[in-house]
Design a protein around this motif. Sequence first.
Motif, short mmCIF file in Angstrom:
data_model
loop_
_atom_site.label_atom_id
_atom_site.label_comp_id
_atom_site.label_asym_id
_atom_site.label_seq_id
_atom_site.Cartn_x
_atom_site.Cartn_y
_atom_site.Cartn_z
N LEU A 13 0.23 -1.36 -0.20
CA LEU A 13 0.04 -0.47 -0.33
C LEU A 13 1.16 1.13 0.15
N MET A 14 1.77 1.52 1.16
CA MET A 14 2.75 2.24 1.01
C MET A 14 3.58 2.70 -0.47
N THR A 15 3.89 1.56 -1.03
CA THR A 15 4.52 1.88 -2.32
C THR A 15 3.30 2.60 -3.68
N LEU A 16 2.18 1.77 -3.48
CA LEU A 16 1.27 2.27 -4.68
C LEU A 16 0.99 3.77 -4.29
N PHE A 17 0.55 4.14 -2.49
CA PHE A 17 0.22 5.46 -2.56
C PHE A 17 1.74 6.48 -2.28
N LEU A 18 3.06 5.85 -2.12
CA LEU A 18 4.02 6.90 -3.23
C LEU A 18 4.24 7.57 -4.33
N SER A 19 4.17 5.93 -4.59
CA SER A 19 4.39 6.52 -6.48
C SER A 19 2.54 7.19 -7.26
N VAL A 20 1.94 7.08 -6.92
CA VAL A 20 0.73 7.55 -7.24
C VAL A 20 0.77 8.78 -6.84
N ALA A 21 0.70 9.45 -5.29
CA ALA A 21 0.70 10.59 -5.04
C ALA A 21 1.57 11.75 -5.44
N PHE A 22 3.07 10.38 -6.16
CA PHE A 22 4.29 11.79 -6.37
C PHE A 22 4.44 11.45 -8.06
N TYR A 23 3.82 11.12 -8.82
CA TYR A 23 4.35 10.79 -9.39
C TYR A 23 3.02 10.44 -10.82
N GLY A 24 1.91 9.67 -9.97
CA GLY A 24 0.48 10.19 -10.78
C GLY A 24 0.40 8.65 -11.70
N GLU A 25 1.40 8.13 -11.12
CA GLU A 25 1.52 6.43 -11.98
C GLU A 25 1.38 5.04 -11.24
N SER A 26 0.49 4.52 -10.90
CA SER A 26 0.71 2.62 -10.22
C SER A 26 1.96 2.15 -10.65
N PRO A 27 3.08 1.18 -9.98
CA PRO A 27 3.97 0.28 -10.20
C PRO A 27 3.46 -0.93 -10.33
N LEU A 28 2.05 -1.43 -10.42
CA LEU A 28 1.33 -2.41 -10.38
C LEU A 28 0.25 -2.21 -11.33
N GLU A 29 -0.39 -3.48 -12.00
CA GLU A 29 -1.39 -3.72 -12.46
C GLU A 29 -2.01 -4.46 -11.45
N PRO A 30 -3.71 -4.19 -11.08
CA PRO A 30 -4.34 -5.19 -10.40
C PRO A 30 -3.79 -6.47 -10.09
N ILE A 31 -3.43 -6.93 -11.51
CA ILE A 31 -3.67 -8.44 -11.31
C ILE A 31 -2.04 -9.00 -11.02
N PHE A 93 11.35 2.30 -10.55
CA PHE A 93 9.99 2.43 -11.21
C PHE A 93 10.14 3.60 -11.85
N HIS A 94 10.78 4.40 -11.37
CA HIS A 94 10.55 5.96 -12.05
C HIS A 94 11.80 6.79 -12.26
N HIS A 95 12.70 5.98 -11.95
CA HIS A 95 14.32 6.46 -12.40
C HIS A 95 15.37 5.53 -12.11
N ALA A 96 14.98 4.25 -12.16
CA ALA A 96 16.53 3.47 -12.32
C ALA A 96 17.35 3.83 -13.89
N PRO A 97 17.84 3.54 -14.63
CA PRO A 97 18.62 3.03 -16.03
C PRO A 97 17.90 1.78 -16.15
N LEU A 98 16.78 1.20 -16.50
CA LEU A 98 16.91 0.56 -17.26
C LEU A 98 16.53 0.00 -18.59
N PRO A 99 15.70 -0.15 -19.17
CA PRO A 99 16.19 -0.38 -19.96
C PRO A 99 16.19 0.76 -21.47
#
Length: 201
Positions: A13-31, A93-99
């Motif tokens: 819940l904290m992960t979802l809250f922080l991501s949505v509150a600060f970036y407006g996007e969830s890092p996870l799909e419901p499934i 999810f938002h900043h790591a140099p991934l793909p």
Amino acid sequence: ATFFLLMTCCAELMTLFLSVAFYGESPLEPIQILWINLVTGAMVAIPLGMEPGSGDELSQPPRDARVGLLYPGMLLRIGLIGLCMSLPITWIFHHAPLPAGLDDVGVHEVRQTVAFTAIVVFEWFFAFHARSADKGILAIGLFRNPWLIRSMLTGLALQMAVVYLPAANRIFHTRPLNGVELLWTLLPAVTVVVLESLRKR
């Protein structure tokens, strides 16, 4: 088992809250949230309930009768561990140099898969710490609970299938991860194992 389930739910819940509150996007799909609760919630909590005794129970003083199942120390521990998971996963999810070399949809799916897998790995690693509130992993024995080891191996196989099988990719909105991306999934887990080991010491 109660502590582990509360900790995992609060951390998610904290992960979802922080991501949505600060970036407006969830890092996870419901499934993916449902999958996390199935693979790391139920599959790990049941073996935790079968944890053998440490052997020194009779040398410990009894708990105060006024202390309930949930007590301030446990709630503080849940909150701190939740932050140890939610902050790095939100950053990854938002900043790591991934793909590199992918379109926007591909980049998003890779980042989402890394965050999704990082939560699963985090909860697997922490299950070993949840076996005791004050004894370290080595002190209580890494392999004393064979049911927990079996559930981890089963969960690993299932998570690998979700990440690397094309049919599962379509259902769970995941992408296969390379070696560097898999290393990012370990960061939150390693962080909390180190901090929790220091706290117990």
